[in-house]
Design an enzyme around this catalytic site. Sequence first.
Site, PDB file in Angstrom:
ATOM      1  CE  LYS A 204     -83.555 -30.919 -78.677  1.00  0.00           C
ATOM      2  NZ  LYS A 204     -84.929 -30.464 -78.725  1.00  0.00           N
ATOM      3  CD  GLU A 285     -81.130 -25.369 -62.251  1.00  0.00           C
ATOM      4  OE1 GLU A 285     -82.194 -25.710 -61.661  1.00  0.00           O
ATOM      5  OE2 GLU A 285     -80.142 -25.316 -61.978  1.00  0.00           O
ATOM      6  CB  CYS A 319     -89.504 -27.788 -62.486  1.00  0.00           C
ATOM      7  SG  CYS A 319     -89.047 -25.758 -62.590  1.00  0.00           S
ATOM      8  CD  GLU A 415     -90.867 -33.213 -62.501  1.00  0.00           C
ATOM      9  OE1 GLU A 415     -90.350 -33.876 -63.424  1.00  0.00           O
ATOM     10  OE2 GLU A 415     -90.807 -32.170 -62.356  1.00  0.00           O
TER      11      GLU A 415
END
Length: 514
Positions: A204, A285, A319, A415
């Site tokens: 997905k 992750e 990231c 973030e």
Amino acid sequence: MIPYKHEPFTDFTVEENQQAMKKGLETVNGYLGQDYPLIIGGERIMTEDKVRSYNPSNREETIGNVSKATQEHAEQAMEIAKETFETWRKSDPKMRADILFRAAAILRRRKFEFSAIMVKEAGKPWNEADADTAEAIDFLEFYGREMLRIKDGVKVESRPGEFNRYDYIPLGVGVVISPWNFPLAIMAGTTVAPLVTGNTVLLKPSSNTLVVAYKFMEVLEEAGMPKGVVNFIPGSSRDIGDFIVDHVDTRFISFTGSRDVGVHIYERAAQVHEGQLNLKRVIAEMGGKDTIVVDSEADLELAAESIVKSAFGFSGQKCSACSRAIILEDVYDEVVAKVKEKTEKLSAGNPETNEHFMGPVIDDKSLNKIKEYIEIGKQEGRLLVGGTTDESVGNFVNPTVFVDLKHDDRIMKEEIFGPVVGIAKAKDFTEAINFANATDYGLTGAVITNNREHLEEARRDFMVGNLYFNRGCTGAIVGYQPFGGFKMSGTDSKAGGPDYLVLHMQGRTTSEML
Ligand SMILES: NC(=O)c1ccc[n+]([C@@H]2O[C@H](COP(=O)([O-])OP(=O)(O)OC[C@H]3O[C@@H](n4cnc5c(N)ncnc54)[C@H](O)[C@@H]3O)[C@@H](O)[C@H]2O)c1
Ligand SMILES: N[C@@H](CCC=O)C(=O)O
């Protein structure tokens, strides 16, 4: 078998490569706006309801209309994946590795086309798209070799009269959920690792970058992947996300994405449902808030270059991006001035023409989140450069630097996932490392210093999964710099490393009396 070496990046100063990329873009322009099906058991299923994948540089441009899986489709895919697993788990690991090697060769032949898809669908500048395609090829080449390395297990001792073997066997059906920011590399890497280890997959991908994922499915099929091994079920995470995570037959989940979604999946996967035979394994992750520390004894030009390149490459949508810098106070003003000068030279624009350093950010949701953080930054610190957007045709945010922040201000802790970097000062190196560690994340970091003792102090105390010395903090290479992080950056799976495939397997001892 030639030893593994990473795929070289393309030099776009070479005329021939520029022409090849333009040809790749022409190829992709030739199939814009097409409809794409689900792929379940090798069968194409076109649904009425579709996701429009569009160009973030030009919202009006449709990359493709991709079918949306429902829970019924997900159930169908699970049934086929379970059935296929019973044969795939017994397949020859050498044959499975050959599929990856063939897929790498196909991808290599079509690398400009695949990079061009990402220029259009993810807004990647040419160099960033090329690096993504190279990383996908690396994952195929590296994991194929890794499977050959571990296919006969690991030697264990045997007492007289017995023969003991220790082998790795596959887990079962895995759910792979991938992000949009490395839409080929991470989607491919997290898909082919379970494939080559004898598992079957429900894939997905992110709804922002579905066309490149579909095209990769075609590469796997051309490389010889049997029907039902990987099942392509794009769809709304609201509709099928929890369904595939909760499913009793889901043996493991390989998730790459944000902290919030990762934690959500991790919590749900821990729930044991009626009829469930295994504890689900989760490979997650997640996010990052990555720091570059600049020491007094440092090459300050290199420091500024490392901060700017790591902060604004792919518009900071990595990231691993440098979203915070901690600079020792005695060199602070000089580094800030250099960062300002370098940032002012960068432009954001449509990446198709390769005239801009940065492209757009991925979508309106991301654009609005970044704009909110820009307003927070104006309250917490001083806006040095940028802070503006161009939203007329696409989602463009200009490279933005805030200075004179405290290390624990919001824009130094949360973030943002855009072209925004915050800078704070520290009185000495140890304080700088403590400030660098003072986030919920532990993914990447860098230290710019010529002081050997400080390098060793950082190696010991700077708690991130990928720590770089005297360079930027993005751009891990498969097989050279295994990638993954600590704390709320995830389960430290180390993609592209020697331990990665075994995360998709389980050890089994057999002992025969002689
Ligand atoms: N650590 C790493 O290696 C790494 C690599 C790339 C991106 N990221 C992180 O990913 C984020 C950006 O990617 P994103 O915006 O695609 O992240 P995201 O978490 O919004 O989405 C990631 C994937 O999860 C799916 N998803 C969302 N909600 C779900 C649910 N409830 N159940 C199942 N699936 C669900 C999405 O459709 C997508 O496929 C950033 O936080 C970035 O730091 C981390
Ligand atoms: N592996 C990539 C980051 C992936 C996350 O977005 C890097 O090392 O820059």
